[in-house]
Write a protein that holds these residues in place. Structure first.
Motif, short mmCIF file in Angstrom:
data_model
loop_
_atom_site.label_atom_id
_atom_site.label_comp_id
_atom_site.label_asym_id
_atom_site.label_seq_id
_atom_site.Cartn_x
_atom_site.Cartn_y
_atom_site.Cartn_z
N PRO A 111 5.70 11.58 -13.13
CA PRO A 111 7.06 11.26 -14.13
C PRO A 111 6.68 12.55 -15.52
N THR A 112 4.97 12.14 -15.10
CA THR A 112 4.97 12.58 -16.59
C THR A 112 4.93 13.96 -17.08
N VAL A 113 4.64 14.66 -15.01
CA VAL A 113 4.61 16.69 -15.97
C VAL A 113 5.65 16.48 -14.87
N VAL A 114 6.79 15.74 -14.67
CA VAL A 114 7.94 16.01 -14.46
C VAL A 114 9.18 16.10 -15.89
N LEU A 115 8.30 15.46 -16.71
CA LEU A 115 9.19 14.87 -18.05
C LEU A 115 8.77 16.27 -18.67
N ARG A 116 7.21 16.47 -19.13
CA ARG A 116 6.62 18.12 -19.46
C ARG A 116 7.24 19.05 -19.38
N GLU A 150 15.40 14.31 -11.89
CA GLU A 150 16.33 13.89 -11.73
C GLU A 150 15.27 12.89 -11.11
N ILE A 151 14.85 12.31 -10.50
CA ILE A 151 13.18 11.94 -9.43
C ILE A 151 12.65 11.03 -10.17
N GLY A 152 12.28 12.55 -11.62
CA GLY A 152 11.19 12.07 -12.33
C GLY A 152 11.70 10.96 -13.82
N ILE A 153 12.72 11.02 -13.64
CA ILE A 153 13.02 10.27 -14.80
C ILE A 153 13.42 9.20 -14.20
N ARG A 154 14.26 8.46 -13.08
CA ARG A 154 14.01 7.57 -12.27
C ARG A 154 12.50 7.09 -12.32
#
Length: 881
Positions: A875-880, A789-793
């Motif tokens: 956020p790039t690492v989180v979404l990947r 969630e934090i990565g998307i934010r």
């Protein structure tokens, strides 16, 4: 060719996640247990087919991942299973060293604090007195007209001893401070003068020698003495032949007839080093009925109760009042248990400390429960696999139980170490007035308390999360994952942290109240200026000081020698030092206010002082004049009274010129020549009583023990040795003791309150630390679970401050809930601190407000590191992922 059965997909998928050998060993055990459960269900053939299918698939999967084989063994005895559980528990702890260390440390601190305070409370409040049937030992007091109690006179004691049947033994006791003369410098001792039955009342006997004989308790008899074990060792080298030897006390020979054992505790005066018979008679001056300076004790007869003793003492008191109406203000003898008397002053403070340290342990337990809940959630895959493969839920709970027991045992061991260190500090800080101070220490009961606390907290707060988790896991691994990561667990963990904060608020409020109370107490005007004031006790003894003229001449010469020391501006003597712990009370008669019953006369604190005392102490003059050198023994008798005396007994009229006398009617009438300000004598928290000051030269006999007060121009501690040497040069024989600045004397008078304050502060600091750890753990876990969630934010443009604020707001919510609950609880519970507070209300707004702000600040500080970590997520690492 038959088709090989396909391994269960669920087992195959999850076994790929569980590669450690310890987990595989438990899976084999679970397969065996699952097989036996199916056999007991009544279908052995199906059980065998199930076992063969599952065993082959598990073995094939494990063999394909690791090149080692797992032997399938029959069920093992319970003891072997427990040992296996212990080995597995150690491996689990080894894989989570940080979490294990935090849990053990938390438990150790909580248990250690409780064991330390329990070790203090146990001998004072719980244990029986260290005498045979000590519960039967009672104190006897005379009742005053205002309802208070006082000591008794020797004549009254003699009547009680002769007429009482409910008391088997009775004894009278008074304080005694003899000077021990001999080889080396003389020393002032603390002792007691007692009637011959004293040790019989307590039910003890000397370890060496014998007890006092009745004939030795008569006027003119040979002086004898019994030594304490400590004095025998320190001053006489533990001489086994000491019995029968003669020692010099106050210049008079005394035969040593006994030595008490090391286990003997003199509870009436813990500092007592020796005992000697009273040698009183009702025909002597100090045998008068109004000379109430003795403490009376007795031992209840085997068939008597304390209620029966009170009834009997009431009847005896009625007879005494009828026979001597002018010697008693009101009928009544108060009978009080010795244990009740010893503990009533310290019980409120000790109970408050016991409650505070119990709250510390509760916070520690909640922290362990929170930590255990998080760890159980991380083990949901392990529990799910084992349940899916046929393990009993009881088998898993047994494993968790053993882990909890080990955790509690480690916490208890650390707690004992913490308690051992804490007790040394507590004993060093404890006031000398704390009963049974020498009996405080770790013993078998305290160690048992630590073990029970460790095991109990480990089970209660470690096994609980496992019960909840395994019940949820029984519905399947997918449901387990949802439940353990769902809102129920979050609310449970947040609820635990909220409770921690609320309890921490209670402790911080308590510490704040005691701190504010101490500030109010130290801000009280003692009635004099303690700065740059040095005090020193001097006691003369021996035949060369038998003359009042010689004694007074020595004190005059000693004051003159001290005044010549550079830096000394004024010197004077007083018989009683304010806040020094000694009070000399006398009944005071007023010529203009005659009373029908002289026993109804008010009591006043008597000071025998030399000219210049008020100026040296800087006690303000209210009216009239100070005492001066002209007030000698040949001049008309005069006194100075304090403002309270003037207000209570001369309200609306000028006391100057009025005449008073002290004690019995044969004492001379003394003219009031001055009124001075009130001095706090009994304590800073005690209002001033009536006080009367008499010129030392006009007192009927010279005081052999006086206190020198020295006004200096600099730090009095720097001049202490110079003043002592100057006094010693006048005469080396008198004993010099208690050489200290007046500020130190004042500090000693507040030792009991300082003791409570420091312990409350320590417990409050510990509770803040544990609450901060709990908040940090919950917020950090929440950040880890919400990283997607934090990565998307962040990917959608949320700022660093916005993400940090999001995380910190969670801590603020928890802190606000906990602070609110804690303040509400504190408002209801703080009233129990009323007896140990001074000058502030139990609901003091400043203390409550400061506690709330402090806990919110701690909550925000604990969330700062997780907030910074969340703000730095890529956020790039989180979404990947």
């Amino acid at each position: 060719m038959s088709r090989r059965p396909e391994p269960p997909r669920l087992a195959m998928a999850l076994l790929r996640l569980l590669t450690p050998k310890t987990i595989r060993e438990f899976i084999v055990g679970d397969l065996v247990e699952g097989f036996h459960r199916r056999v007991r269900s009544g279908d052995p053939a199906e059980a065998a087919r199930w076992f063969w299918r599952e065993a082959r698939s598990v073995g094939r999967e494990i063999g394909s991942y690791r090149d080692d084989s797992i032997p399938l063994t029959p069920p093992r005895p319970l003891m072997h299973g427990v040992l296996q559980d212990l080995q597995f528990a150690f491996r689990v702890f080894g894989r989570r060293p940080m979490a294990t260390a935090i849990a053990v440390t938390t438990l150790g601190l909580g248990i250690g604090a409780n064991v330390a305070i329990f070790s203090v409370v146990k001998p004072v409040l719980i244990e029986a007195l260290p005498y045979p049937n000590g519960q039967r030992v009672v104190l006897l007091w005379e009742r005053e007209a205002d309802g208070s109690t006082s000591n008794t006179s020797f004549s009254t004691f003699a009547d009680l001893r002769a007429q009482s049947r409910t008391l088997d033994q009775k004894a009278a006791v008074r304080n005694w401070n003899p000077t021990l003369l001999g080889a080396g410098e003389s020393s002032r001792l603390t002792g007691q003068r007692v009637s011959a039955e004293f040790l019989d009342v307590l039910g003890v006997a000397p370890a060496l020698g014998r007890d006092f004989r009745p004939e030795e308790d008569q006027p003119g008899s040979q002086r004898v003495v019994i030594l304490s074990h400590g004095l025998w060792r320190s001053r006489f080298g533990a001489d086994p032949a000491i019995v029968g030897k003669v020692i010099s006390l106050d210049g008079y020979p005394n035969i040593v007839v006994g030595v008490m054992g090391p286990e003997f505790e003199s509870l009436l005066d813990p500092s007592a080093e020796l005992w000697s018979p009273l040698r009183y008679s009702v025909t002597l001056p100090f045998g008068c009925r109004t000379c109430r300076h003795l403490r009376a004790i007795g031992r209840l007869a085997p068939t008597a109760t304390i209620s029966a003793a009170r009834d009997e003492m009431g009847l005896i008191a009625d007879r005494l009042v009828a026979a001597y109406p002018t010697d008693y203000s009101t009928p009544g003898i108060v009978v009080e248990s010795l244990k009740t008397n010893l503990t009533k002053a310290t019980k409120p403070a000790l109970m408050a400390l016991l409650g505070a340290v119990g709250l510390v342990l509760l916070i520690a337990c909640l922290n362990v429960a929170n930590l255990a809940l998080g760890q159980m959630a991380q083990r949901r895959q392990e529990f799910g696999i084992r349940l899916a493969l046929g393990a009993d839920r009881e088998r898993i709970l047994r494993q968790v139980l053993i882990e909890s027991l080990m955790l509690g045992t480690l916490g208890a061991a650390l707690g004992v170490a913490v308690a051992s260190v804490a007790l040394k500090s507590i004993i060093a800080l404890a006031p000398a007035a704390l009963p049974r101070l020498g009996s405080i220490g770790l013993d078998g009961i305290a160690l048992g308390f630590a073990v029970l606390a460790g095991i109990g907290t480990g089970i209660a707060f470690g096994l609980g999360p496992a019960l909840w988790l395994t019940r949820a896991a029984g519905a399947g691994l997918r449901q387990t994952a949802k439940i353990t990561a769902g809102p129920e667990r979050h609310w449970l963990r947040r609820g635990l942290v909220t409770a921690e904060v609320a309890i921490a608020v209670l402790l911080v409020v308590g510490a704040g109240l005691v701190f504010r109370s101490m500030g109010q107490l130290l801000g009280v005007d003692p009635g004099f200026d303690p700065d740059h004031l040095l005090t020193m006790d001097v006691q003369v003894a021996g035949t060369k000081f038998d003359s009042d003229l010689v004694t007074r001449g020595y004190f005059t010469a000693a004051a003159a020698a001290a005044a010549e020391v550079p830096g000394v501006s004024a010197v004077a003597w007083t018989s009683q030092l304010p806040l020094g712990g000694n009070v000399d009370g006398y009944g005071v008669g007023i010529r203009s206010k005659p009373l029908a019953n002289p026993a109804d006369r008010p009591s006043a604190d008597r000071y025998s002082v030399t000219p210049g005392y008020f100026e040296t102490m800087r006690i303000p003059l209210v009216a009239g004049r100070y005492l001066n050198p002209a007030d000698r023994d040949s001049a008309p008798p005069v006194v100075v009274i304090n403002a309270t005396f003037a207000r209570l007994d001369f309200s609306g009229r000028d006391p100057l010129g009025e005449q008073v006398h002290l004690g019995d009617d044969v004492s001379p009438w003394r003219t009031i020549v001055g009124v001075v300000g009130d001095v706090r004598h009994a304590g800073l928290d005690r209002p001033a009583a009536r006080q009367i000051y008499i010129p030392e030269d006009q007192w009927q006999f010279a005081d052999g023990s006086m206190t020198m007060v020295v006004r200096t121009g600099s730090d009095p501690a720097l001049l202490a040795e110079s003043v002592r040497l100057a006094v010693r040069r006048v005469d080396p024989d008198p004993t010099i003791a208690k050489l200290a600045p007046m500020t130190t004397v004042i500090g000693a008078s507040t030792d009991a309150r300082r003791f409570v304050l420091r312990l409350f502060q320590a417990f409050a600091a510990l509770s803040l630390l544990l609450a901060a750890a709990g908040i940090y753990g919950v917020i950090s876990s929440g950040v880890a679970e919400r990283h997607r969630e934090i990565g998307i934010r962040a990917a959608l443009g949320a700022s660093v401050r916005g993400i940090e604020g999001l995380v910190i707001s969670e801590a603020v919510k928890l802190g606000t809930l906990g602070v609110t609950a804690g303040l509400v609880a504190a408002a209801g519970l703080s009233r129990f601190l009323g007896t140990i507070l001074y000058g502030i209300a139990p609901t003091d707004p400043a203390s409550f407000g400061a506690a709330g702000v402090l806990l919110l600040a701690v909550a925000i500080a604990a969330a700062w590191i997780p907030a910074r970590r969340a703000a730095r997520l890529n956020p790039t690492v989180v979404l990947r992922d």
